[in-house]
Design a protein around this motif. Structure first.
Motif, PDB file in Angstrom:
ATOM      1  N   ILE A  77       0.851  -1.190   0.000  1.00 50.65           N
ATOM      2  CA  ILE A  77       0.000   0.000   0.000  1.00 50.65           C
ATOM      3  C   ILE A  77       0.887   1.240   0.000  1.00 50.65           C
ATOM      4  N   VAL A 100      -3.544   4.485  -2.551  1.00 49.06           N
ATOM      5  CA  VAL A 100      -4.632   5.109  -1.796  1.00 49.06           C
ATOM      6  C   VAL A 100      -4.489   6.622  -1.903  1.00 49.06           C
ATOM      7  N   ASP A 101      -5.548   7.314  -1.558  1.00 46.07           N
ATOM      8  CA  ASP A 101      -5.610   8.755  -1.716  1.00 46.07           C
ATOM      9  C   ASP A 101      -4.716   9.469  -0.695  1.00 46.07           C
ATOM     10  N   LYS A 113      -7.489   5.987   5.105  1.00 47.62           N
ATOM     11  CA  LYS A 113      -7.893   5.186   3.946  1.00 47.62           C
ATOM     12  C   LYS A 113      -7.103   3.882   3.830  1.00 47.62           C
ATOM     13  N   ALA A 117      -7.877  -0.640   2.431  1.00 46.57           N
ATOM     14  CA  ALA A 117      -7.116  -1.181   1.296  1.00 46.57           C
ATOM     15  C   ALA A 117      -6.416  -2.491   1.633  1.00 46.57           C
ATOM     16  N   SER A 338      -7.253   1.995  -4.578  1.00 46.24           N
ATOM     17  CA  SER A 338      -8.252   1.576  -3.606  1.00 46.24           C
ATOM     18  C   SER A 338      -9.085   2.783  -3.182  1.00 46.24           C
ATOM     19  N   GLY A 339     -10.394   2.650  -3.264  1.00 47.12           N
ATOM     20  CA  GLY A 339     -11.265   3.745  -2.861  1.00 47.12           C
ATOM     21  C   GLY A 339     -11.359   4.812  -3.938  1.00 47.12           C
TER      22      GLY A 339
END
Length: 378
Positions: A77, A100-101, A113, A117, A338-339
């Protein structure tokens, strides 16, 4: 350009030390006297368990990825708003990337976040400390402990920065520094791996020494050295380390100078931020940064393009930063997002970096501030 975006740090003693490495020490390959001084300085100054100079920040990340012992299909991640080296190191190790953001205030990975994930294949969280401002490491380390994950800090921009008193790079399992010419401290090309758990020390030495146990031989622990596992040549020349040593021994001088410039930028541009015309960098409580970068976030992509053009006409080189990795050809091939991408692409389109380097003249800095003010007045 009358005002460059970056000028590599130079104090004057670098040449003297490089000459000493060549003429007095007769040692210009890896792990010479200057390399050892740099190792000791990093360990002592940052309370690091072990530091090893590398040929770049990229190869420090590669070593960290190898030490994580990833298998094909394992997931890592990381934020998408980072340099390609962060991702490439783990792709080389066989991992699948999960982006991820970021947070819109610090541009760091959004710690809230990460948990969503995580899958049963997740092995590593990569915390990229953008602009030398720390990620929310307490939350990240808590997630890692609960899920049994390793944490790699990409602290390429974070040398001399801290999080709640701890040096960036010394909080996760591994930390990675860069000493590229664009960084606060430079050896031209170079980096360092920080190892925070002693159980990885010997394997790291083997990986760094072409897969051999040469370091054990040099310490007299074995009577000959041999090839033990995969490795590569991650040792920088001692000439490069000599160049770096000149800057590390005066690290506070460089840091103080950059912080003075950063603070002058912030003070000069604060009225524009207060008027809602742009966003300035944010440093959370408990974080001490190293003034690696000064950026502003414009209202739109078009506004940023116009601002950069305006500054260029005034003889000032300002530049944007990362194009999100998840939208790149390699990112689409090696990873997934993710997301929701609420902030990564948006911030990437609006962020512009202003000139920042050791020795930036006050009059040049004020010219940049005046030019930005002029743009927003118009």
């Amino acid at each position: 350009m009358a005002i460059s975006f970056n000028v590599p740090p130079f104090l004057g003693t670098e040449i003297e030390y490089v000459r000493e490495a060549c003429e007095a020490n007769h040692k210009i390959s890896g792990d010479g006297p200057f390399t050892m001084r740099c190792h000791e300085w990093l360990q002592d100054r940052f309370c690091a368990q072990k530091a090893l100079l590398t040929t770049s920040g990229t190869t420090a990340l590669e070593m960290a990825a190898l030490l994580c012992e990833l298998e094909p299909g394992d997931e890592v991640i990381l934020p998408s708003f980072t340099f390609s080296s962060t991702a490439t190191a783990f792709v080389l190790a066989g991992a699948r990337l999960v982006f991820v953001d970021i947070r819109p205030d610090t541009m760091n990975i959004d710690e809230t976040k990460i948990e969503a994930a995580i899958t049963d294949r997740t092995r590593v969280i990569v915390a990229v400390h953008y602009a030398g401002v720390s990620c929310e490491m307490d939350a990240i380390m808590d997630i890692a402990r609960r899920y049994g994950l390793l944490v790699v800090e990409d602290a390429a921009q974070g040398v001399m920065s801290t999080y709640k008193g701890a040096a960036l790079g010394t909080i996760g399992t591994f930390g990675c520094y860069s000493f590229h010419e664009t960084k606060n401290y430079s050896m031209g090309e170079g980096g360092a791996l920080i190892i925070n758990e002693g159980r990885y020390n010997e394997r790291a030495e083997i990986i760094r020494e072409k897969g051999t146990n040469r370091q054990r031989f040099l310490r007299g622990q074995v009577d000959k050295y041999t090839w033990e596992q995969y490795g590569s040549s991650y040792l920088p020349s001692d000439m490069n380390a000599a160049y770096l040593w000149a800057q590390l021994e005066r690290a506070d001088q460089i840091n103080d100078n950059r912080l003075a410039s950063w603070n002058a930028y912030y003070e000069g541009l604060a009225p524009l931020a207060e008027a809602g015309l742009l966003q300035l960098p944010y440093v959370p409580e408990g974080c001490a940064h190293n003034a690696h970068m000064f950026y502003v976030v414009c209202g739109s992509l078009e506004e940023r393009t116009d601002l950069i053009s305006h500054l260029k006409r005034r003889g000032i080189l300002a530049v944007f930063h990362y194009v999100p990795l998840h939208s790149s050809p390699a990112g689409l091939r090696y990873g997934t997002f993710s997301g929701e991408d609420e902030h990564t692409t948006d911030i990437s389109n609006r962020l512009v970096r202003l000139p920042m380097y050791y020795g930036l003249r006050s009059e040049d800095l004020q010219s940049v501030v005046s030019a930005v003010r002029e743009f927003y007045r118009a």
